[in-house]
Scaffold this motif. Structure first.
Motif, PDB file in Angstrom:
ATOM      1  N   SER A 144       2.317   2.456   1.602  1.00 26.35           N
ATOM      2  CA  SER A 144       2.718   2.601   0.640  1.00 26.35           C
ATOM      3  C   SER A 144       4.102   3.584   0.005  1.00 26.35           C
ATOM      4  O   SER A 144       4.662   2.588  -1.011  1.00 26.35           O
ATOM      5  CB  SER A 144       1.596   2.981  -0.337  1.00 26.35           C
ATOM      6  OG  SER A 144       1.169   4.389  -0.121  1.00 26.35           O
ATOM      7  N   GLN A 145       4.340   4.239   1.019  1.00 26.44           N
ATOM      8  CA  GLN A 145       5.193   5.290   0.704  1.00 26.44           C
ATOM      9  C   GLN A 145       6.354   4.564   0.856  1.00 26.44           C
ATOM     10  O   GLN A 145       7.548   4.536  -0.072  1.00 26.44           O
ATOM     11  CB  GLN A 145       5.276   6.415   0.616  1.00 26.44           C
ATOM     12  CG  GLN A 145       4.147   7.755   0.297  1.00 26.44           C
ATOM     13  CD  GLN A 145       3.673   8.943   0.572  1.00 26.44           C
ATOM     14  OE1 GLN A 145       4.359   9.017   2.080  1.00 26.44           O
ATOM     15  NE2 GLN A 145       2.853   9.881   0.006  1.00 26.44           N
ATOM     16  N   LYS A 164      -1.564   5.393   2.819  1.00 31.13           N
ATOM     17  CA  LYS A 164       0.170   5.740   2.051  1.00 31.13           C
ATOM     18  C   LYS A 164       1.264   6.161   2.869  1.00 31.13           C
ATOM     19  O   LYS A 164       2.283   5.739   2.828  1.00 31.13           O
ATOM     20  CB  LYS A 164      -0.535   8.000   1.584  1.00 31.13           C
ATOM     21  CG  LYS A 164      -0.833   7.758   0.341  1.00 31.13           C
ATOM     22  CD  LYS A 164      -0.292   9.162  -0.212  1.00 31.13           C
ATOM     23  CE  LYS A 164      -1.213   9.725  -1.564  1.00 31.13           C
ATOM     24  NZ  LYS A 164      -1.330  10.411  -2.026  1.00 31.13           N
ATOM     25  N   ARG A 165       0.841   5.579   4.482  1.00 28.37           N
ATOM     26  CA  ARG A 165       2.243   6.296   5.199  1.00 28.37           C
ATOM     27  C   ARG A 165       2.680   5.057   5.318  1.00 28.37           C
ATOM     28  O   ARG A 165       4.507   4.693   5.870  1.00 28.37           O
ATOM     29  CB  ARG A 165       1.991   6.096   6.716  1.00 28.37           C
ATOM     30  CG  ARG A 165       0.367   5.062   7.168  1.00 28.37           C
ATOM     31  CD  ARG A 165       0.509   5.329   8.439  1.00 28.37           C
ATOM     32  NE  ARG A 165      -0.277   6.239   8.618  1.00 28.37           N
ATOM     33  CZ  ARG A 165      -1.302   7.794  10.072  1.00 28.37           C
ATOM     34  NH1 ARG A 165      -0.723   6.617  11.210  1.00 28.37           N
ATOM     35  NH2 ARG A 165      -1.555   8.348   9.615  1.00 28.37           N
TER      36      ARG A 165
END
Length: 275
Positions: A148-149, A145-146
């Motif tokens: 993709s966000q 997520k670090r």
């Protein structure tokens, strides 16, 4: 079908194993929520006539197909192929050799590298096709997520597992320029953002939380990318549209790999150390 079986037998002689299964029919998804190896997939799909992994969706699929037939309509779906043991570069699409993202994706086949997968998220986000990155049990525990966000601020469409890990589905599309502030001090995250910014439609600014290794910026500048870093060593501007040209690059030795031998040599005075 007979020819397909012969082909599979031939591939197994080369230590290549593959299996295809139905991942979705119409709106009904019947895939696995976690990565499975080829043998696990084969065991599950042969338990039902729909060749799906999720056994609980078999009856729903039967009903959906029956209702669609009665209406005289048709259904689309997704058939997924999983293969192991493929040499890098196999399975590429038409004109793959002109695409950097396809070459890098091919180079990652069969590996277990968190860095490679995080960088690929940035590279594939601006591609013209959909991709899925799948890792082994170890790689599938690493947070994604670090990456993709911040990529989402460029317009990237990336779907991760409920835990925010692989598998990652990347729907490649045209990206737009953005100004993003990275919440994590990570050269991997920054590099993924830079790769995405190179595919964007306008100037992008990436602001780091803390200065990280700048290997990506240095290398890309050498290839012709328009990347500038301000005096604070935190603010990076990426102007897309530059033609990247091949270069001759000398890669230094990896000190982390040599460290084990250096330590062993120091423990034994009789072992000479050669630089």
């Amino acid at each position: 079908m007979a020819l397909g079986n012969i082909a599979q037998q031939f591939l197994r002689q080369l230590d290549i194993d593959l299996v295809a299964y139905v991942a979705q029919v119409g709106p009904v998804e019947a895939d696995s929520e976690k990565p499975l190896d080829v043998s696990e997939i084969r065991q599950k799909i042969f338990q039902n006539d729909m060749h799906v992994i999720d056994q609980d969706k078999v009856e729903d699929l039967h009903q959906l197909i029956s209702e669609t037939k009665e209406k005289g309509d048709t259904l689309g779906g997704i058939i997924r192929l999983v293969a192991t043991g493929l040499p890098a570069g196999l399975g590429s699409y038409v004109s793959w050799d002109t695409k950097l993202d396809a070459k890098l994706a091919a180079a990652a086949v069969g590996g277990n590298s968190g860095t490679t997968n995080r960088l690929l998220l940035g590279i594939l986000a601006g591609s013209s096709f959909a991709s899925q990155l799948i890792g082994d049990a170890s790689l599938s525990k690493r947070p994604m997520k670090r990456v993709s966000q911040p990529l989402a601020k460029f317009g990237a469409e990336i779907a991760l597992s409920p835990a925010g890990t692989l598998p990652a589905t990347v729907i490649g599309q045209k990206l737009h320029g953005a100004e993003i502030q990275l919440e994590v001090a990570s050269a991997q995250v920054k590099s993924a953002a830079i790769f995405a910014a190179l595919e964007a439609g306008s100037l992008s600014t990436i602001i780091e939380k803390l200065p990280t290794r700048n290997h990506t910026e240095i290398m890309l500048r050498q290839f012709g990318a328009d990347i500038t870093t301000e005096a604070d060593n935190l603010t990076i501007h990426v102007q897309p549209g530059q033609e990247l040209l091949g270069q001759e690059v000398e890669v230094p030795g990896d000190m982390s790999s040599a460290a084990f031998w250096l330590t062993a040599g120091r423990l034994r005075e009789s072992w000479p150390l050669m630089s």
